[in-house]
Design a protein around this motif. Structure first.
Motif, PDB file in Angstrom:
ATOM      1  N   ALA B   7      -2.776  18.627 -18.889  1.00  0.00           N
ATOM      2  CA  ALA B   7      -3.095  17.216 -19.082  1.00  0.00           C
ATOM      3  C   ALA B   7      -1.871  16.354 -18.787  1.00  0.00           C
ATOM      4  O   ALA B   7      -1.956  15.332 -18.095  1.00  0.00           O
ATOM      5  N   ARG B   8      -0.738  16.780 -19.287  1.00  0.00           N
ATOM      6  CA  ARG B   8       0.494  16.018 -19.059  1.00  0.00           C
ATOM      7  C   ARG B   8       0.769  15.907 -17.562  1.00  0.00           C
ATOM      8  O   ARG B   8       1.006  14.824 -17.024  1.00  0.00           O
ATOM      9  N   ASP B   9       0.744  17.044 -16.891  1.00  0.00           N
ATOM     10  CA  ASP B   9       1.059  17.032 -15.465  1.00  0.00           C
ATOM     11  C   ASP B   9       0.006  16.274 -14.667  1.00  0.00           C
ATOM     12  O   ASP B   9       0.330  15.600 -13.690  1.00  0.00           O
ATOM     13  N   THR B  10      -1.236  16.388 -15.097  1.00  0.00           N
ATOM     14  CA  THR B  10      -2.283  15.673 -14.368  1.00  0.00           C
ATOM     15  C   THR B  10      -2.083  14.167 -14.498  1.00  0.00           C
ATOM     16  O   THR B  10      -2.139  13.435 -13.509  1.00  0.00           O
ATOM     17  N   VAL B  11      -1.849  13.709 -15.727  1.00  0.00           N
ATOM     18  CA  VAL B  11      -1.700  12.263 -15.912  1.00  0.00           C
ATOM     19  C   VAL B  11      -0.465  11.763 -15.156  1.00  0.00           C
ATOM     20  O   VAL B  11      -0.535  10.773 -14.413  1.00  0.00           O
ATOM     21  N   LEU B  12       0.644  12.467 -15.300  1.00  0.00           N
ATOM     22  CA  LEU B  12       1.838  12.036 -14.568  1.00  0.00           C
ATOM     23  C   LEU B  12       1.615  12.107 -13.066  1.00  0.00           C
ATOM     24  O   LEU B  12       2.062  11.241 -12.310  1.00  0.00           O
ATOM     25  N   GLY B  13       0.891  13.142 -12.622  1.00  0.00           N
ATOM     26  CA  GLY B  13       0.568  13.268 -11.208  1.00  0.00           C
ATOM     27  C   GLY B  13      -0.277  12.096 -10.722  1.00  0.00           C
ATOM     28  O   GLY B  13      -0.039  11.530  -9.652  1.00  0.00           O
ATOM     29  N   ARG B  14      -1.240  11.701 -11.552  1.00  0.00           N
ATOM     30  CA  ARG B  14      -2.092  10.565 -11.177  1.00  0.00           C
ATOM     31  C   ARG B  14      -1.278   9.274 -11.092  1.00  0.00           C
ATOM     32  O   ARG B  14      -1.527   8.430 -10.233  1.00  0.00           O
ATOM     33  N   VAL B  15      -0.327   9.137 -12.010  1.00  0.00           N
ATOM     34  CA  VAL B  15       0.514   7.931 -11.963  1.00  0.00           C
ATOM     35  C   VAL B  15       1.307   7.905 -10.662  1.00  0.00           C
ATOM     36  O   VAL B  15       1.376   6.883  -9.975  1.00  0.00           O
ATOM     37  N   HIS B  16       1.883   9.053 -10.304  1.00  0.00           N
ATOM     38  CA  HIS B  16       2.611   9.151  -9.032  1.00  0.00           C
ATOM     39  C   HIS B  16       1.694   8.816  -7.861  1.00  0.00           C
ATOM     40  O   HIS B  16       2.056   8.053  -6.963  1.00  0.00           O
ATOM     41  N   ASP B  17       0.495   9.395  -7.885  1.00  0.00           N
ATOM     42  CA  ASP B  17      -0.457   9.164  -6.803  1.00  0.00           C
ATOM     43  C   ASP B  17      -0.817   7.684  -6.703  1.00  0.00           C
ATOM     44  O   ASP B  17      -0.862   7.110  -5.617  1.00  0.00           O
ATOM     45  N   ALA B  18      -1.072   7.076  -7.861  1.00  0.00           N
ATOM     46  CA  ALA B  18      -1.467   5.669  -7.873  1.00  0.00           C
ATOM     47  C   ALA B  18      -0.368   4.810  -7.264  1.00  0.00           C
ATOM     48  O   ALA B  18      -0.629   3.923  -6.447  1.00  0.00           O
ATOM     49  N   LEU B  19       0.861   5.106  -7.652  1.00  0.00           N
ATOM     50  CA  LEU B  19       1.968   4.319  -7.107  1.00  0.00           C
ATOM     51  C   LEU B  19       2.203   4.642  -5.641  1.00  0.00           C
ATOM     52  O   LEU B  19       2.710   3.820  -4.879  1.00  0.00           O
ATOM     53  N   GLY B  20       1.818   5.854  -5.228  1.00  0.00           N
ATOM     54  CA  GLY B  20       1.933   6.223  -3.825  1.00  0.00           C
ATOM     55  C   GLY B  20       0.885   5.506  -2.971  1.00  0.00           C
ATOM     56  O   GLY B  20       1.156   5.072  -1.850  1.00  0.00           O
ATOM     57  N   LEU B  21      -0.326   5.355  -3.531  1.00  0.00           N
ATOM     58  CA  LEU B  21      -1.405   4.697  -2.796  1.00  0.00           C
ATOM     59  C   LEU B  21      -1.146   3.207  -2.655  1.00  0.00           C
ATOM     60  O   LEU B  21      -1.531   2.587  -1.669  1.00  0.00           O
ATOM     61  N   ALA B  22      -0.570   2.633  -3.677  1.00  0.00           N
ATOM     62  CA  ALA B  22      -0.309   1.198  -3.645  1.00  0.00           C
ATOM     63  C   ALA B  22       1.083   0.954  -4.226  1.00  0.00           C
ATOM     64  O   ALA B  22       1.236   0.631  -5.398  1.00  0.00           O
ATOM     65  N   PRO B  23       2.096   1.153  -3.414  1.00  0.00           N
ATOM     66  CA  PRO B  23       3.472   1.076  -3.936  1.00  0.00           C
ATOM     67  C   PRO B  23       3.795  -0.336  -4.429  1.00  0.00           C
ATOM     68  O   PRO B  23       3.239  -1.312  -3.964  1.00  0.00           O
ATOM     69  N   ARG B  24       4.686  -0.388  -5.369  1.00  0.00           N
ATOM     70  CA  ARG B  24       5.164  -1.661  -5.895  1.00  0.00           C
ATOM     71  C   ARG B  24       6.589  -1.857  -5.437  1.00  0.00           C
ATOM     72  O   ARG B  24       7.357  -0.902  -5.391  1.00  0.00           O
ATOM     73  N   SER B  25       6.946  -3.075  -5.158  1.00  0.00           N
ATOM     74  CA  SER B  25       8.345  -3.317  -4.829  1.00  0.00           C
ATOM     75  C   SER B  25       9.116  -3.507  -6.140  1.00  0.00           C
ATOM     76  O   SER B  25       8.541  -3.851  -7.164  1.00  0.00           O
ATOM     77  N   PRO B  26      10.414  -3.258  -6.099  1.00  0.00           N
ATOM     78  CA  PRO B  26      11.214  -3.383  -7.316  1.00  0.00           C
ATOM     79  C   PRO B  26      11.092  -4.786  -7.907  1.00  0.00           C
ATOM     80  O   PRO B  26      10.939  -5.762  -7.177  1.00  0.00           O
ATOM     81  N   VAL B  27      11.120  -4.868  -9.223  1.00  0.00           N
ATOM     82  CA  VAL B  27      10.912  -6.138  -9.897  1.00  0.00           C
ATOM     83  C   VAL B  27      12.213  -6.612 -10.530  1.00  0.00           C
ATOM     84  O   VAL B  27      12.882  -5.854 -11.225  1.00  0.00           O
ATOM     85  N   ALA B  28      12.568  -7.850 -10.272  1.00  0.00           N
ATOM     86  CA  ALA B  28      13.700  -8.453 -10.981  1.00  0.00           C
ATOM     87  C   ALA B  28      13.116  -9.273 -12.127  1.00  0.00           C
ATOM     88  O   ALA B  28      12.223 -10.079 -11.913  1.00  0.00           O
ATOM     89  N   VAL B  29      13.581  -9.021 -13.336  1.00  0.00           N
ATOM     90  CA  VAL B  29      13.032  -9.731 -14.487  1.00  0.00           C
ATOM     91  C   VAL B  29      13.838 -11.015 -14.738  1.00  0.00           C
ATOM     92  O   VAL B  29      15.028 -10.950 -15.032  1.00  0.00           O
ATOM     93  N   PRO B  30      13.182 -12.176 -14.582  1.00  0.00           N
ATOM     94  CA  PRO B  30      13.907 -13.414 -14.857  1.00  0.00           C
ATOM     95  C   PRO B  30      14.023 -13.617 -16.371  1.00  0.00           C
ATOM     96  O   PRO B  30      13.021 -13.617 -17.078  1.00  0.00           O
ATOM     97  N   ARG B  31      15.210 -13.730 -16.853  1.00  0.00           N
ATOM     98  CA  ARG B  31      15.389 -13.971 -18.290  1.00  0.00           C
ATOM     99  C   ARG B  31      15.963 -15.362 -18.511  1.00  0.00           C
ATOM    100  O   ARG B  31      17.057 -15.533 -19.031  1.00  0.00           O
ATOM    101  N   ASP B  32      15.175 -16.341 -18.080  1.00  0.00           N
ATOM    102  CA  ASP B  32      15.629 -17.729 -18.199  1.00  0.00           C
ATOM    103  C   ASP B  32      15.222 -18.357 -19.526  1.00  0.00           C
ATOM    104  O   ASP B  32      15.455 -19.528 -19.759  1.00  0.00           O
TER     105      ASP B  32
END
Ligand code: SF4
Lengths: 513, 213
Positions: B7-32
């Motif tokens: 279960a652990r590996d499957t869920v982590l694997g799915r997270v990797h897959d999801a991010l692989g299918l639709a990658p996100r660019s790095p986020v800069a957090v504005p702390r204004d």
């Protein structure tokens, strides 16, 4: 390592059909029509949403940096989602280090079985519960019941809902569809040994619940909770609440089991400084909720000595795999979008058929559970349960663009279902709505549609290709002016300012029609 | 491989897959947003008091030297006869009060705490802008059950511990300690949105602010 790490990524599955509460038994238009017949519900909701809305506006206006907080909140959730694998592993390591045990659950069935197994290991046949959307989503209470374990909800509203064999109708105030007299009757019937002279005064009703639950808090050795946030950096979990039932459950039992959706992880402890400002103010309209509990693993001599964290997927990774839709995972469940939604205010939470009602539910539910798991899947109708007025986007503390997500979901649905004229029409709508300028132009052109409308202001038959749409429903005539036009005008601004004073935001646009 | 590892590996694997299918660019957090704020003592006290009172908490101010007298008068007004306190509380604080003072121990069962009329503790920090007090289980604050089960909580807060806003207050905490944030007494609005104080936690919250400490 799983084989899924290798080769081409596979699309993660939705929450499976048939387990938990992510699908109603009726499509939204039918369920809404049913709920609209409930006068009590509508009156209560109207009062509640207006009151909470007014409080929220007052306390968010108090902070000159509210917009900056929203931007930080949105960015932090985006950061967490893009670093999800490492953050989850870090959270797991930290919780374990602090004496907790971490479990993973692919779906509702697995999570339910896990919790039941953990409860069984304690030997208890009862658990006390802090209100939790995640456990409601997976139908944990029902599953435990089937295993001979009684789950006692301890939040007053959840208790009312549970005693009445009912379902919550609002994220924040789940029993808002009940009035005090109904609650009195529910207590008289269902609480063993309650004073037969119990009146319907809220303070007295609360006192009756206090007495009943105190006995549970003191005797039941296992508690089940959700979590508002889980901090990867430290392994700290948090529950935000008002009544103290949360503190009771998180403190007094020997064993604590927390079920947390994997999207609730935050990178750093300091990130709480953003969310502990955004959440209470958006949710109950308070500067801070009465109680927040933060705990890290187990502390000898203080609180539960056994702690289990269940990390739940149940369709979240499917939402994450959708480039547009995954923004819905940023939701912190404050319910602000429900309270400003003209559709929700009229139909209430039950019409959405899911644990997650209102604007966010209309986006999140189809993503977690899919829209085609059943024939005529009720979830397929959810993206249409909105007027796209945009109020939810303005209210959302983490800036989720719910209207755009709804349009995208509509687009995806029509692409897949291929339903003749309706599909064509909806494709056109989606294509146009994706571009604001065209959308506005189309709305203006649509005003011509008034000519075709009968006296009751609805169009019962549209020309092809829209006839497929109008055959199944009455189409309201487009407004003389679009809401956007009106909103942008001097008159609109004045009316909104005046309405804000009376907290009657929803009434004015309608009067303009 | 057990189901659990799967279960652990499957869920982590799915997270990797999801991010692989639709990658996100790095986020800069504005702390204004506002951080690192300070305010003079009198303004912080004014704000803190205002917010606490707004939450139906009772507020008293005193100097360190007046602590015993203030606590004695507060407890007398509560008509408390048995008062609990954590082992690490300064024993001098309760010398002016003549009721029964019960030192808490970790092995006292929680139901026994119901027999206490009130509990007196110190605190770890305060937040003026929200009227929040923070307890972190230190020796002078005790375990969490102690401030939860009795019906009244008397909490001593030093003005020097009171930060302006939430970011400043959180910065004073040790994350790994079991921490409770309290803003007013327990409350519910679940019945027709009418506010009722005291559902499960203490129905009375009294905050004693020591202005010179
Ligand atoms: S979508 Fe935004 S406004 Fe709606 S519940 Fe989630 S966080 Fe709150």
């Amino acid at each position: 390592m799983s084989s899924t790490f290798l080769g081409m990524p596979a699309r993660p599955p939705r929450s499976p059909y048939g387990e938990g509460h992510l699908r109603g038994d009726q499509a939204f238009p039918q369920a809404a029509a049913r709920e609209l017949g409930n006068r009590q519900l509508r009156d209560n909701l109207h009062k509640a949403t207006r009151t909470i809305r007014a409080k929220r506006l007052a306390v968010t206006a108090e902070l000159p940096d509210w917009e900056e907080l929203r931007s930080a909140g949105a960015a932090l959730k985006n950061e967490a989602m893009s670093r999800l694998p490492e953050l989850l592993e870090q959270l797991e390591a930290k919780v374990t280090e602090a004496g907790g045990t971490v479990h993973w659950a692919r779906d509702a069935a697995e999570a339910n079985a896990l919790v039941a197994e953990l409860v069984a290991a304690t030997g208890s046949r009862e658990v006390i519960k802090v209100k939790s959307m995640a456990t409601q989503e997976i139908g944990l209470n029902e599953y435990l019941e089937s295993q001979g374990v009684t789950a006692h909800e301890t939040d007053l509203a959840e208790l009312i809902v549970q005693l009445a064999d009912d379902r919550p109708s609002h994220i924040l105030v789940p029993a808002i569809h009940r009035n005090r007299e109904e609650i009195r009757r529910i207590f008289l019937e269902r609480i063993p040994g309650v004073d037969p002279d119990l009146t319907s005064v809220p303070a007295e009703l609360a006192a009756a619940a206090r007495a009943y639950l105190r006995e549970k808090f003191m005797t039941v050795p296992v508690a089940v909770s959700g979590a508002n946030f889980g901090i990867a950096e430290t392994g700290t979990l948090s529950v935000v609440e008002s009544e103290g039932n949360g503190r009771m459950c998180l403190t007094l039992p020997k064993t604590l089991i927390t079920v947390m959706g994997i999207e609730k992880v935050l990178p750093r402890y300091a990130d709480l400084e953003v969310f502990l400002q955004l959440l209470p103010r958006s949710s109950t309209g308070e500067r801070m909720n009465p109680y927040t509990t933060l705990w890290t693993g187990v502390t000898p001599g203080d609180g539960p000595q056994e702690f289990h964290l269940v990390l739940l997927d149940n369709g979240r990774t499917a939402a994450l795999a959708d480039a547009v839709g995954r923004e819905a995972l940023n939701c912190i469940r404050c319910s602000a979008c429900l309270n400003v939604c003209p559709v929700y205010e009229r139909v209430g939470g039950h019409a959405y058929g899911s644990t997650y009602p209102g604007p966010i539910g209309a986006v999140l539910t189809p993503q977690l559970a899919g829209t085609h798991a059943a024939k005529d899947d009720p979830n397929a109708s959810l993206p249409y349960a909105s007027t796209l007025c945009g109020a939810c986007y303005d209210a959302c503390p983490v800036k989720i663009d719910i209207p755009s997500l709804l349009v995208e979901l509509r687009h995806q649905t029509t692409e897949r279902t291929g339903r003749g004229a309706e599909q064509l029409a909806m494709k056109a709508v989606a294509a146009v709505m994706g571009r604001p300028k065209l959308y506005r132009a189309a709305q203006k052109a649509a005003a011509i549609g008034r000519i075709a409308a009968g006296r009751d202001g609805t169009i019962s038959r549209l020309p092809p290709p829209l006839s497929g749409w109008s055959e199944s429903r009455d189409t309201p005539a487009p407004p003389r002016r679009t809401f956007r036009d009106w909103y942008a005008s001097e008159e609109g601004r004045r009316a909104l300012a005046a309405a804000a004073e009376h907290q009657d935001l929803d009434e004015t646009p309608e009067g303009e029609r | 491989m057990t189901t659990r590892d799967t279960a652990r590996d499957t869920v982590l694997g799915r997270v990797h897959d999801a991010l692989g299918l639709a990658p996100r660019s790095p986020v800069a957090v504005p702390r204004d947003y506002r951080r690192g704020r300070t305010l003079p003592d009198d303004e912080r006290l004014g704000l803190f008091t205002d917010r606490l009172v707004d939450y139906q908490a009772q507020v008293h101010t005193c100097t360190s030297a007046e602590t015993p007298a203030t606590l004695a008068s507060v407890l007398t007004r509560l008509s408390a006869s048995r008062v609990g306190f954590p082992a690490g509380l300064d024993p001098a604080w309760l010398v002016d009060w003549h009721g029964e003072a019960v030192e808490d121990r970790a092995d006292v069962p929680a139901p026994d705490l119901s027999a206490l009329d009130a509990v007196v503790t110190a605190s770890a920090a305060g937040c003026a802008e929200t009227g929040t007090i923070f307890l972190d289980g230190s020796a002078d604050q005790g375990r969490r059950a102690l401030t939860l089960v009795p019906d009244a909580h008397v909490c001593v807060v030093d003005l020097s511990q009171v930060a302006v806003g939430v970011p400043e207050a959180l910065a004073r905490l040790v994350p790994e300690r079991p921490t409770t944030l309290i803003s007013g007494p327990s409350a519910t609005s679940d019945i027709e949105l009418e506010r009722v104080e005291g559902v499960h936690g203490p129905r009375t919250l009294i905050v004693v602010v020591r202005t010179d400490a």
